[in-house]
Design a protein around this motif. Structure first.
Motif, mmCIF file in Angstrom:
data_model
loop_
_atom_site.group_PDB
_atom_site.id
_atom_site.type_symbol
_atom_site.label_atom_id
_atom_site.label_comp_id
_atom_site.label_asym_id
_atom_site.label_seq_id
_atom_site.Cartn_x
_atom_site.Cartn_y
_atom_site.Cartn_z
ATOM 1 N N LEU A 76 0.853 -1.191 0.000
ATOM 2 C CA LEU A 76 0.000 0.000 0.000
ATOM 3 C C LEU A 76 0.884 1.234 0.000
ATOM 4 O O LEU A 76 1.857 1.310 0.766
ATOM 5 C CB LEU A 76 -0.884 -0.026 1.255
ATOM 6 C CG LEU A 76 -1.643 1.244 1.659
ATOM 7 C CD1 LEU A 76 -2.679 1.625 0.601
ATOM 8 C CD2 LEU A 76 -2.335 1.037 3.012
ATOM 9 N N GLY A 77 0.554 2.189 -0.860
ATOM 10 C CA GLY A 77 1.246 3.481 -0.879
ATOM 11 C C GLY A 77 0.239 4.590 -0.625
ATOM 12 O O GLY A 77 -0.816 4.616 -1.249
ATOM 13 N N ILE A 78 0.563 5.481 0.303
ATOM 14 C CA ILE A 78 -0.338 6.594 0.624
ATOM 15 C C ILE A 78 0.439 7.896 0.493
ATOM 16 O O ILE A 78 1.514 8.047 1.077
ATOM 17 C CB ILE A 78 -0.882 6.495 2.071
ATOM 18 C CG1 ILE A 78 -1.550 5.141 2.327
ATOM 19 C CG2 ILE A 78 -1.874 7.627 2.346
ATOM 20 C CD1 ILE A 78 -1.977 4.944 3.796
ATOM 21 N N ALA A 79 -0.106 8.836 -0.271
ATOM 22 C CA ALA A 79 0.490 10.166 -0.382
ATOM 23 C C ALA A 79 -0.382 11.157 0.367
ATOM 24 O O ALA A 79 -1.608 11.128 0.245
ATOM 25 C CB ALA A 79 0.607 10.580 -1.843
ATOM 26 N N PRO A 103 0.576 8.630 12.891
ATOM 27 C CA PRO A 103 1.434 7.522 12.452
ATOM 28 C C PRO A 103 0.704 6.646 11.428
ATOM 29 O O PRO A 103 0.394 5.481 11.665
ATOM 30 C CB PRO A 103 1.689 6.754 13.750
ATOM 31 C CG PRO A 103 0.467 7.016 14.576
ATOM 32 C CD PRO A 103 -0.031 8.382 14.215
ATOM 33 N N LEU A 104 0.482 7.226 10.266
ATOM 34 C CA LEU A 104 -0.410 6.625 9.276
ATOM 35 C C LEU A 104 0.096 5.279 8.751
ATOM 36 O O LEU A 104 -0.690 4.357 8.522
ATOM 37 C CB LEU A 104 -0.599 7.623 8.125
ATOM 38 C CG LEU A 104 -1.819 7.488 7.238
ATOM 39 C CD1 LEU A 104 -3.103 7.321 8.031
ATOM 40 C CD2 LEU A 104 -1.929 8.723 6.343
ATOM 41 N N ARG A 105 1.410 5.166 8.578
ATOM 42 C CA ARG A 105 1.932 3.905 8.050
ATOM 43 C C ARG A 105 1.631 2.761 9.012
ATOM 44 O O ARG A 105 1.133 1.701 8.611
ATOM 45 C CB ARG A 105 3.440 3.995 7.816
ATOM 46 C CG ARG A 105 3.998 2.708 7.195
ATOM 47 C CD ARG A 105 5.484 2.810 6.935
ATOM 48 N NE ARG A 105 6.236 2.870 8.175
ATOM 49 C CZ ARG A 105 7.482 3.343 8.281
ATOM 50 N NH1 ARG A 105 8.100 3.807 7.209
ATOM 51 N NH2 ARG A 105 8.094 3.350 9.437
ATOM 52 N N GLY A 106 1.902 2.973 10.293
ATOM 53 C CA GLY A 106 1.649 1.933 11.289
ATOM 54 C C GLY A 106 0.171 1.582 11.375
ATOM 55 O O GLY A 106 -0.196 0.405 11.456
ATOM 56 N N LEU A 107 -0.674 2.593 11.347
ATOM 57 C CA LEU A 107 -2.117 2.355 11.427
ATOM 58 C C LEU A 107 -2.595 1.527 10.239
ATOM 59 O O LEU A 107 -3.408 0.605 10.379
ATOM 60 C CB LEU A 107 -2.871 3.694 11.470
ATOM 61 C CG LEU A 107 -2.677 4.531 12.738
ATOM 62 C CD1 LEU A 107 -3.252 5.929 12.562
ATOM 63 C CD2 LEU A 107 -3.324 3.827 13.941
ATOM 64 N N ALA A 108 -2.054 1.837 9.057
ATOM 65 C CA ALA A 108 -2.481 1.119 7.851
ATOM 66 C C ALA A 108 -1.961 -0.316 7.861
ATOM 67 O O ALA A 108 -2.674 -1.252 7.471
ATOM 68 C CB ALA A 108 -1.989 1.864 6.605
ATOM 69 N N GLU A 109 -0.718 -0.489 8.316
ATOM 70 C CA GLU A 109 -0.162 -1.851 8.352
ATOM 71 C C GLU A 109 -0.956 -2.720 9.321
ATOM 72 O O GLU A 109 -1.212 -3.896 9.062
ATOM 73 C CB GLU A 109 1.326 -1.802 8.716
ATOM 74 C CG GLU A 109 2.158 -1.304 7.546
ATOM 75 C CD GLU A 109 3.664 -1.285 7.798
ATOM 76 O OE1 GLU A 109 4.066 -1.216 8.982
ATOM 77 O OE2 GLU A 109 4.412 -1.309 6.810
ATOM 78 N N THR A 116 3.415 -0.995 3.976
ATOM 79 C CA THR A 116 2.857 0.315 3.608
ATOM 80 C C THR A 116 3.963 1.361 3.572
ATOM 81 O O THR A 116 4.872 1.338 4.400
ATOM 82 C CB THR A 116 1.784 0.733 4.644
ATOM 83 O OG1 THR A 116 0.748 -0.245 4.641
ATOM 84 C CG2 THR A 116 1.191 2.094 4.321
ATOM 85 N N VAL A 117 3.873 2.259 2.592
ATOM 86 C CA VAL A 117 4.777 3.410 2.553
ATOM 87 C C VAL A 117 3.958 4.677 2.534
ATOM 88 O O VAL A 117 2.889 4.740 1.933
ATOM 89 C CB VAL A 117 5.721 3.409 1.327
ATOM 90 C CG1 VAL A 117 6.942 2.569 1.578
ATOM 91 C CG2 VAL A 117 4.995 2.969 0.086
ATOM 92 N N LEU A 118 4.488 5.668 3.225
ATOM 93 C CA LEU A 118 3.848 6.972 3.268
ATOM 94 C C LEU A 118 4.737 7.952 2.525
ATOM 95 O O LEU A 118 5.950 7.962 2.722
ATOM 96 C CB LEU A 118 3.690 7.408 4.731
ATOM 97 C CG LEU A 118 2.876 8.684 4.975
ATOM 98 C CD1 LEU A 118 1.423 8.490 4.601
ATOM 99 C CD2 LEU A 118 2.994 9.102 6.439
ATOM 100 N N LEU A 319 6.034 4.262 -5.095
ATOM 101 C CA LEU A 319 6.685 4.093 -3.782
ATOM 102 C C LEU A 319 6.395 2.695 -3.223
ATOM 103 O O LEU A 319 7.280 2.031 -2.698
ATOM 104 C CB LEU A 319 6.135 5.121 -2.778
ATOM 105 C CG LEU A 319 6.726 6.505 -2.674
ATOM 106 C CD1 LEU A 319 6.164 7.183 -1.434
ATOM 107 C CD2 LEU A 319 8.241 6.461 -2.619
ATOM 108 N N ALA A 320 5.136 2.291 -3.320
ATOM 109 C CA ALA A 320 4.753 0.982 -2.810
ATOM 110 C C ALA A 320 5.456 -0.128 -3.579
ATOM 111 O O ALA A 320 5.928 -1.108 -2.998
ATOM 112 C CB ALA A 320 3.236 0.810 -2.881
#
Ligand SMILES: [Zn+2]
Length: 324
Positions: A76-79, A103-109, A116-118, A319-320
């Motif tokens: 997952l990649g989030i911008a 902490p969006l990456r941790g929450l998504a993982e 996940t990459v932010l 990025l992902a």
């Protein structure tokens, strides 16, 4: 274009580009092709917690959609906009989405169970333009997005540096007019206070006595303030106030880009964002003004972005894919 290596035939990444008003979302294959897109409102007025829930729900929905279609979501990649600590996966600060140390990456993982990459919206947009869009084939690219604000990404060999504090590329806050108009950052004379799309609209309204444009809404049915695109049209038609405001914006942009070129010595400057829609009305005078400012520096190629508003989403996917 290397991510296709070692990819399963059904692999996709889930990509989200979260903006102040909307989220652009996609499922993207390792070769960079998009197999599915969605758009959702951000509704930032609900507050950052609700926005984070929506991001996680939408990402989960996309991963589910991929599986239902027989595909395998692998990352997952989030911008997101604002200040982003990409290494820590934290959305540090954003004026228009309201993030403060999320902490969006941790929450998504945790929610999706996917690596996940932010990323920062403009940096990943620059990444996409440099690798798949208008900067394709050149190793050193400066991507400049001009919309409500102005921000840049310096991309070298397909990677954008984020800076020590996640805030690299803030070319909109280069001082170009000391004592000039007040910038949103609190200082006078920043580039974006003269040359962003919203600054152009505001300065034209002030110059014509229409008054400040108030909130950044989509405009009403009547008496809608002139947009930057309207100012470009009126300048081209010879209206003096529009011509003056437009010329001042172009000159300020040339000063900002010349500073960028002095720092980075790129082959290609890619200009995107809403203002790039002005086409030759922007690019012809801006190219001339930029080249005028080059003394011993090499003149960069100045081109319009090619990926439109998909760039951020594609960049989040890249990025992902890089991170798998
Ligand atoms: Zn500023």
């Amino acid at each position: 274009m290397s991510p296709a290596d070692a990819a399963g035939p059904a692999d996709v990444v889930v990509a989200l580009d979260v903006g102040g008003t909307g989220m652009k979302c996609a499922l993207v294959r390792p070769d960079g092709t998009t197999v599915h897109t969605e758009r959702h409102p951000t509704d930032a007025g609900r507050g950052p917690d609700a926005v984070v829930e929506t991001i996680l729900d939408v990402a989960e929905g996309l991963a589910g959609k991929a599986r239902a279609d027989g595909r395998d979501p692998v990352a997952l990649g989030i911008a997101v906009p604002g200040v982003v600590d990409e290494a820590a996966g934290v959305a540090v600060w954003s004026a228009n989405v309201g993030f403060r140390d999320v902490p969006l990456r941790g929450l998504a993982e945790e929610r999706l169970g996917l690596p996940t990459v932010l990323g920062h919206d403009v940096r990943v947009g620059g990444l996409a333009e440099a690798r798949l869009g208008a900067g394709r084939g050149t190793g050193h690219v400066l991507f400049v997005a001009i919309g409500t604000g102005i921000a840049a990404a310096h991309v070298v060999d397909g990677a954008a540096a984020s800076g020590a504090h996640g805030a690299a590329g803030e070319i909109g806050h280069v001082l170009v007019r000391p004592g000039g108009p007040r910038c949103g950052c609190g200082r006078d004379g920043c580039l974006e206070a003269v040359a962003s799309a919203s600054a152009i609209a505001r300065r034209y309204a002030e110059a014509t006595g229409a008054g400040p444009t108030g909130t950044a809404g989509d405009g009403g049915p009547t008496g809608t303030p002139a947009s930057a695109a309207d100012v470009a049209d009126r300048a081209a038609a010879g209206e003096p106030a529009a011509a003056r405001v437009w010329a001042e914006a172009v000159e300020a942009l040339a000063d900002g880009l010349a500073t960028g070129q002095a720092l980075y010595d790129v082959e290609t400057v890619v200009v995107g964002g809403g203002l790039a829609q002005a086409g030759p009305r922007l690019f012809d005078p801006l190219r001339a003004a930029l080249h005028e400012r080059m003394t011993f520096h090499r003149r960069p190629r100045l081109v319009a972005a090619a990926l439109g508003d998909e760039a951020g989403c594609l960049g989040a996917a890249l990025l992902a894919l890089d991170a798998r």
